[in-house]
Scaffold this active site. Structure first.
Site, PDB file in Angstrom:
ATOM      1  N   HIS A   1       0.850  -1.192   0.000  1.00  0.00           N
ATOM      2  CA  HIS A   1       0.000   0.000   0.000  1.00  0.00           C
ATOM      3  C   HIS A   1       0.887   1.244   0.000  1.00  0.00           C
ATOM      4  O   HIS A   1       1.827   1.353   0.787  1.00  0.00           O
ATOM      5  CB  HIS A   1      -0.907   0.011   1.234  1.00  0.00           C
ATOM      6  CG  HIS A   1      -1.976  -1.039   1.202  1.00  0.00           C
ATOM      7  ND1 HIS A   1      -3.037  -0.990   0.331  1.00  0.00           N
ATOM      8  CD2 HIS A   1      -2.127  -2.173   1.920  1.00  0.00           C
ATOM      9  CE1 HIS A   1      -3.819  -2.044   0.523  1.00  0.00           C
ATOM     10  NE2 HIS A   1      -3.283  -2.784   1.482  1.00  0.00           N
TER      11      HIS A   1
ATOM     12  N   CYS B   1      -0.630   1.810  -5.238  1.00  0.00           N
ATOM     13  CA  CYS B   1      -1.357   3.023  -5.620  1.00  0.00           C
ATOM     14  C   CYS B   1      -0.365   4.174  -5.834  1.00  0.00           C
ATOM     15  O   CYS B   1       0.575   4.346  -5.057  1.00  0.00           O
ATOM     16  CB  CYS B   1      -2.370   3.392  -4.540  1.00  0.00           C
ATOM     17  SG  CYS B   1      -3.663   2.153  -4.289  1.00  0.00           S
TER      18      CYS B   1
END
Length: 422
Positions: free
Chosen positions: A191, A233
């Site tokens: 992440h 991301c």
């Protein structure tokens, strides 16, 4: 006339009447005159042939080492914990499986997994990690060598592995022993956000720290070329600050975009992989060690129609044209080969070794071979009686006894006498 005598010796002798003996010096002279240019011509031909053969061998060697590297390394990092991040572990193990299949050995792979999904209590299939729905492909296998696991996966340990600043007591399996002839693949998943990647949901590495680590590697001559791939991301933000030479970078998403998951599995209860890594590995399954597929093909494997996000890549720091860079320059492995024209007799060496082995056996004193029973008395262990344990009343017996005492007490005195007791 004196000046014409030498010419007469060479050219006029045949017209003068003389015997066979008078012809012999002229024949030898003529043969000598014709043999000198022939010898020179043969020498020139031999030299040209030798130069052609040498250039051919050099061309073969240059073709073999056209990228300038002699060994390959891979650093594969999963930075996420917890069961709902199952896909990040599957991403990393899938890349691990692909690079091993293409020839990079475990000794040249540093595998970092922040969590052990194979042994998670929620895993319906223990000791397995699947990357495809319906549990088709188990990427955990039976030969996975995890070098850094659980809480060992930290920003500090990751940077130490890259820069080589590790304690002397660190085992060889946890070291990146690369040099200036090494091509290194670095794959990271987890992440992240704009300019950072989280480790264990407790700390993060920034794009500046990563760029400085790569610069240290270049200054310390720890790589020849480096391929950086990140699936997270806003992954493109992680290679924006790179400034060291010979680095090629790929990311699953641009700044401001999310990297999406893929293939939910109802039996496991989570998504199995991320979209970008899924299509990259689908592409790698078609690659073999002799494949001529180049990096430009890798750039096209996951368009926005498939990934939903927009994958990015950066090649301005890389010296070679990506269309001339083979996939196997990073995902495969090379072996240093020495080309020789000499013949090596292996049979003679084996005979010498066999004779020396026989001589050593004759010199040694005969030793009585050990028997299995002398090493481990199995018969005594099998027939040995178990040790008697001290008897203790079972817990249910004690509970039942107390229940009986309470029942007798209430039956004898009743509830109305309780106030006199307490």
């Amino acid at each position: 006339m004196a000046s014409q005598k030498p010419a007469g010796l060479l050219y006029g002798t045949a017209s003068a009447p003389s015997g066979a003996g008078s012809l012999k010096p002229a024949n030898m002279a003529v043969t000598y005159c014709f043999s000198r240019p022939a010898t020179a011509l043969v020498a020139v031909l031999l030299l040209s042939f030798g130069s052609v053969a040498a250039s051919h061998i050099e061309d073969q060697a240059e073709q073999l080492f056209r990228s300038g590297h002699t060994n390959n390394w891979a650093v594969l990092v999963c930075t996420s914990r917890f069961w709902f991040n199952y896909r990040h572990v599957a991403n990393t193990l899938s890349v691990y499986r692909s690079v091993k299949r293409l020839g990079i050995p475990d000794s040249h792979i540093v595998l970092m997994l922040a969590d052990d999904m194979a042994c998670n209590p929620r895993n319906p299939k223990p000791a397995t990690v699947f990357s495809h729905k319906n549990m088709e492909l188990n990427v955990y296998g039976d030969d996975v060598e995890v070098d850094y696991r659980s809480y060992e996966v930290t920003v500090e340990n990751f940077l130490r592995v890259l820069t080589g600043r590790i304690p002397p007591s660190t085992p060889r399996s946890k070291r990146l022993l690369s040099d200036d002839r090494s091509n290194i693949l670095i794959y990271m998943t987890g992440h992240g956000g704009n300019g950072f990647l989280k480790f264990q949901d407790s700390e993060e590495i920034t794009n500046i720290e990563l760029a400085d680590a790569f610069e240290q590697m270049w200054q310390k001559r720890r790589y020849n070329e480096l391929l950086f791939i990140i699936d997270t991301c806003q992954g493109a933000s992680m290679y924006e600050r790179f400034y060291s030479p010979n680095i090629m970078a790929l990311a699953s998403s641009q700044v401001g975009e999310d990297s999406l998951s893929h293939q939910p599995d109802p039996a496991i209860g989570v998504h199995l992989m991320d979209r970008y890594t899924f299509y990259v590995l689908e592409f790698l399954e078609e690659i073999n060690p002799a494949s001529q597929t180049n990096m430009n093909d890798l750039f096209q494997v996951c368009p926005k129609s498939l990934c939903v996000s927009t994958p990015g890549h950066r090649t301005d720091l890389f010296q070679r044209d990506p269309k001339n860079v083979l996939i196997t320059d990073f995902f495969g492995s090379v072996r240093k080969v020495e080309i020789t024209t000499e013949t090596i007799n292996l049979q003679q060496g084996s005979e010498i070794m066999e004779s020396s082995y026989k001589e050593d056996q004759m010199d040694e004193e005969p030793v009585e071979p050990l028997k299995y029973a002398e090493q481990l008395p199995v018969a005594q262990i099998i027939h040995q009686k178990p040790k008697l344990k001290d008897w203790h009343p079972p817990g249910g017996f004690i509970l039942g006894l107390w229940a009986l005492i309470i029942m007798v007490f209430f039956k004898t005195y009743g509830i109305k006498h309780m106030k006199f007791i307490f």
